[in-house]
Every structure is written in structure tokens, then in C-alpha cells.
Design an enzyme around this catalytic site. Sequence first.
Site, PDB file in Angstrom:
ATOM      1  N   GLY A   1       0.790  -1.229   0.000  1.00 47.80           N
ATOM      2  CA  GLY A   1       0.000   0.000   0.000  1.00 47.80           C
ATOM      3  C   GLY A   1       0.820   1.275   0.000  1.00 47.80           C
TER       4      GLY A   1
ATOM      5  N   HIS B   1      -0.392   0.974 -13.184  1.00 47.64           N
ATOM      6  CA  HIS B   1       0.345  -0.170 -13.723  1.00 47.64           C
ATOM      7  C   HIS B   1       1.806   0.234 -13.923  1.00 47.64           C
ATOM      8  CE1 HIS B   1       0.811  -4.001 -15.729  1.00 47.64           C
ATOM      9  NE2 HIS B   1       1.518  -3.379 -16.655  1.00 47.64           N
TER      10      HIS B   1
ATOM     11  N   THR C   1     -11.264  -0.773 -17.630  1.00 45.74           N
ATOM     12  CA  THR C   1     -12.296  -1.347 -18.504  1.00 45.74           C
ATOM     13  C   THR C   1     -12.111  -2.873 -18.439  1.00 45.74           C
ATOM     14  OG1 THR C   1     -10.848  -1.276 -20.421  1.00 45.74           O
ATOM     15  CG2 THR C   1     -12.283   0.636 -20.087  1.00 45.74           C
TER      16      THR C   1
HETATM   17  C1  GRF Z   1       2.601  -1.083  -7.873  1.00 44.40           C
HETATM   18  O1  GRF Z   1       3.798  -1.345  -8.528  1.00 44.40           O
HETATM   19  C2  GRF Z   1       1.473  -0.921  -8.870  1.00 44.40           C
HETATM   20  O2  GRF Z   1       1.889  -0.356 -10.072  1.00 44.40           O
HETATM   21  C3  GRF Z   1       1.017  -2.332  -9.080  1.00 44.40           C
HETATM   22  O3  GRF Z   1       1.123  -2.927  -7.814  1.00 44.40           O
HETATM   23  C4  GRF Z   1       2.133  -2.273  -7.053  1.00 44.40           C
HETATM   24  C5  GRF Z   1       1.540  -1.853  -5.741  1.00 44.40           C
HETATM   25  O4  GRF Z   1       2.472  -1.326  -4.855  1.00 44.40           O
HETATM   26  N1  GRF Z   1      -0.314  -2.345  -9.640  1.00 44.40           N
HETATM   27  P1  GRF Z   1       2.025  -0.717  -3.457  1.00 44.40           P
HETATM   28  O5  GRF Z   1       1.226  -1.798  -2.720  1.00 44.40           O
HETATM   29  O6  GRF Z   1       1.195   0.496  -3.714  1.00 44.40           O
HETATM   30  O7  GRF Z   1       3.301  -0.405  -2.744  1.00 44.40           O
END
Ligand code: GRF
Length: 215
Positions: A14, A111, A143
Site C-alpha cells: 500500500g 500499472h 475497462t
Molecule cells: C505497484 O507497482 C502498482 O503499479 C502495481 O502494484 C504495485 C503496488 O504497490 N499495480 P504498493 O502496494 O502500492 O506499494
Amino acid sequence: MATKRIVVLISGSGSNLQALIDATASGRIDGRIVAVISNRPGVLGLERAQKAGIRAELLDHKAFDSREAFDSALQALIDSHEPDLVVLAGFMRILTTEFVSHYLGRMFNIHPSLLPRYKGLNTHQRALEAGDTEHGCTVHFVTPELDGGPLVVQAVVPVATDDDASRLQQRVHECEHRIYPLAVEWFCADRLQLLQEGVTLDGALLPPTGYRLDA
Ligand code: GRF
């Protein structure tokens, strides 16, 4: 314009959630995180929420015998908080079309790649193996197509010749913490919209790459 209600979904540490907590606490985002929901027990993200005085809830997907059953329970839980925006912040689940359609235009994902490149996992390693000189991260509307929704904002991270996946990941992660609060700030200020023809910011159509922040 009423302060927006935000629900954040997580599965892990998180750190993006933390960036959003900080940006709401400072007043930069005109929004309130009304709940954080995790599909995994005991994760750091739930602790971060509790520490910030935000309602932290667990909905363990292992307690459900189908994807549909989990998604419909998740939808009911989210909707009980009446959110304006749902934010996926490291939520490691593939979602049903029905679920995604319900939140169309009001659900974001982040992402760790310059979409449309490298949908799915191991994005940093794949960028290195391809010899890319630029990598980065993307916030997009969700989506039904996995990592395929219209792009809102991208941050570009130059790849160094001696990079390895973990160093690159660290720099991309830092950029995630810049662009996620930015996208949520825009949404909460009613500046962002998902239309049939694409994403608009202040009424102007963004390019297919979204708003691009160069390093
Ligand atoms: C991040 O790299 C995000 O891009 C991907 O999952 C990871 C989450 O990291 N979808 P965090 O839990 O916010 O540290």
C-alpha cells in the site's frame, strides 16, 4: 462541488495508498478516503489505513468459491461506502466484466509500465530484456480488458545501462507515488472525464498515451 468519497482496494504494502492518504491529508486532493479494502489478511496497507484513521476492511477472496461470488460481495461492500471514485492500488485480482462495468468512468488502476507496453506481470524485467531506453508507469481508467483501459497519465523513467529489475522498479515506484495523487486530484476536482472518444482533462481530449510527465 462536494468533497469526493474514495474507496481504495489493495492487496499488499500500500505505498500508493500512502501517497493518496498524504495527498488527501494535505488538502491537495479534495477527497476523503472513506474505506480501504484488502483481499488479503495482514497486509501493511491495512495498517497504514488504520494509522490514518481510515476504515480498513478485509474481504478474503479465499472465502468465496467463485470469482463472480467474490466480485459481487466486493461490489456490495464498496457500494455500502457510496464512493465517487474507486482506486485500485496494487489490487492483485482479475475482475469480472460485470464488476468493472459497474464502475466504468469512476475506477482507476496504476500499472508499472508505459502502457500499452507490458500488460500483466514482470514489467521491469521485460523492459530490460527488450533493451528499452524508457520505462515508467501509467494511471488508467479500468475497462474489462486487463491493463487495457484509456490512459490518464504516464511518467517516463529513463533506463540506465547498468539497471537491474529491482533498481528500475524502485524508480518506477517513486514515480507512481507522483502520478496517482495527480490523477486522483484531477478526478476529484471534476477535471477528468471518460468519454466515448477518450479521456478529457479540462474538456480537452488527452492523447492516447494520456498526460505525459517526463523525468
Ligand atoms: C505497484 O507497482 C502498482 O503499479 C502495481 O502494484 C504495485 C503496488 O504497490 N499495480 P504498493 O502496494 O502500492 O506499494
